[in-house]
Design an enzyme around this catalytic site. Structure first.
Site, PDB file in Angstrom:
ATOM      1  N   ASP A  11      44.127  18.005  65.088  1.00 32.98           N
ATOM      2  CA  ASP A  11      43.272  19.258  65.718  1.00 32.98           C
ATOM      3  C   ASP A  11      44.334  20.538  64.994  1.00 32.98           C
ATOM      4  O   ASP A  11      45.753  20.240  64.802  1.00 32.98           O
ATOM      5  CB  ASP A  11      43.971  19.863  67.674  1.00 32.98           C
ATOM      6  CG  ASP A  11      44.749  20.683  67.950  1.00 32.98           C
ATOM      7  OD1 ASP A  11      43.952  22.096  67.423  1.00 32.98           O
ATOM      8  OD2 ASP A  11      44.728  20.346  68.881  1.00 32.98           O
ATOM      9  N   ASP A  28      38.543  28.701  58.615  1.00 32.97           N
ATOM     10  CA  ASP A  28      37.326  29.158  59.001  1.00 32.97           C
ATOM     11  C   ASP A  28      37.393  28.497  60.877  1.00 32.97           C
ATOM     12  O   ASP A  28      37.209  27.203  60.549  1.00 32.97           O
ATOM     13  CB  ASP A  28      36.228  28.013  57.765  1.00 32.97           C
ATOM     14  CG  ASP A  28      34.756  29.223  58.661  1.00 32.97           C
ATOM     15  OD1 ASP A  28      34.715  30.252  58.795  1.00 32.97           O
ATOM     16  OD2 ASP A  28      34.006  28.215  58.634  1.00 32.97           O
ATOM     17  N   CYS A  81      31.980  33.201  61.693  1.00 32.37           N
ATOM     18  CA  CYS A  81      30.127  33.938  61.576  1.00 32.37           C
ATOM     19  C   CYS A  81      31.210  34.643  62.991  1.00 32.37           C
ATOM     20  O   CYS A  81      29.875  34.219  63.330  1.00 32.37           O
ATOM     21  CB  CYS A  81      29.530  32.417  61.391  1.00 32.37           C
ATOM     22  SG  CYS A  81      30.368  31.515  62.278  1.00 32.37           S
TER      23      CYS A  81
END
Length: 211
Positions: A11, A28, A81
């Site tokens: 995690d 990311d 994104c």
């Protein structure tokens, strides 16, 4: 080269400590993916403002943990994104303010700073924003109409489960959020993307023991 590669599955918000302190951490993080709708239209029908809000706290935890792990002088790259400030500038703002608040002895300087983003020839990037609104929507049962609302600060009408970190802080003027960068699809014929480079100038006070 392969003997330099280590694969771990944890995690990310609770990644264990190690004797190896990286110079760079690439975070990311999980996101709503609204910046990829152009190439994956299937995201649009199931997209909701609640998706970004539900990921916001996890994104903060992952970025904070990355900053704990990187060595002093190192840099964390935070990216999504998504184009939604709730998943981007709001997250960066939260960790920068958290780091400053936790400085012992009332020191005015923060152990973190946003780095200037390098110029990239041929690629248009937009600067980060310091003002944004948190979006919500509801469906009226009587006429089945979707009603959209947006708020720029917490008020009596704000749902209790909404974290204060969703909103722009009055203290963010000194954070230089304009150093973040946003890649809009129409600017370069690409997908949407957000990135910020954060340098760790000093050790962070840790609230949790990670093992």
């Amino acid at each position: 080269l392969t003997d330099r590669i280590v694969l771990k599955n944890f995690d990310a918000s609770n990644f264990p400590s190690s004797s190896l302190q990286p110079h760079v951490v690439l975070a990311d993080v999980p996101c709503s993916g609204d910046g990829t709708i152009r190439k994956d239209p299937s995201i649009l029908p199931v997209w909701s403002p609640a998706t970004a809000r539900s990921l916001h706290t996890l994104q903060i935890k992952i970025l904070w943990r990355a900053l704990e792990l990187v060595r002093v002088g190192g840099v964390v790259s935070y990216s999504t994104c998504s184009l939604n400030p709730i998943e981007n500038e709001a997250v960066v703002q939260a960790v920068l303010l958290k780091a400053k608040e936790k400085m012992v002895g009332g020191k005015p300087s923060s152990p973190l700073e946003l780095c200037k983003f390098p110029d990239l020839d041929g690629i248009k990037l937009r600067p980060g924003v310091s003002e944004w609104k948190a979006l919500d929507h509801s469906v009226e049962d009587e006429d089945d109409v979707v009603r959209w609302t947006d708020v720029s600060c917490r008020s009596e009408s704000t749902p209790e489960e909404w974290d204060s970190t969703l909103f722009p802080s009055t203290l963010n003027k000194d954070l230089k959020l304009e150093r973040c960068r946003r890649l809009l699809p129409q600017d370069n014929d690409t997908g949407g993307f957000f990135v910020a480079f954060i340098r760790k100038k000093a050790d962070l006070p840790s609230c949790v023991q990670h093992t």
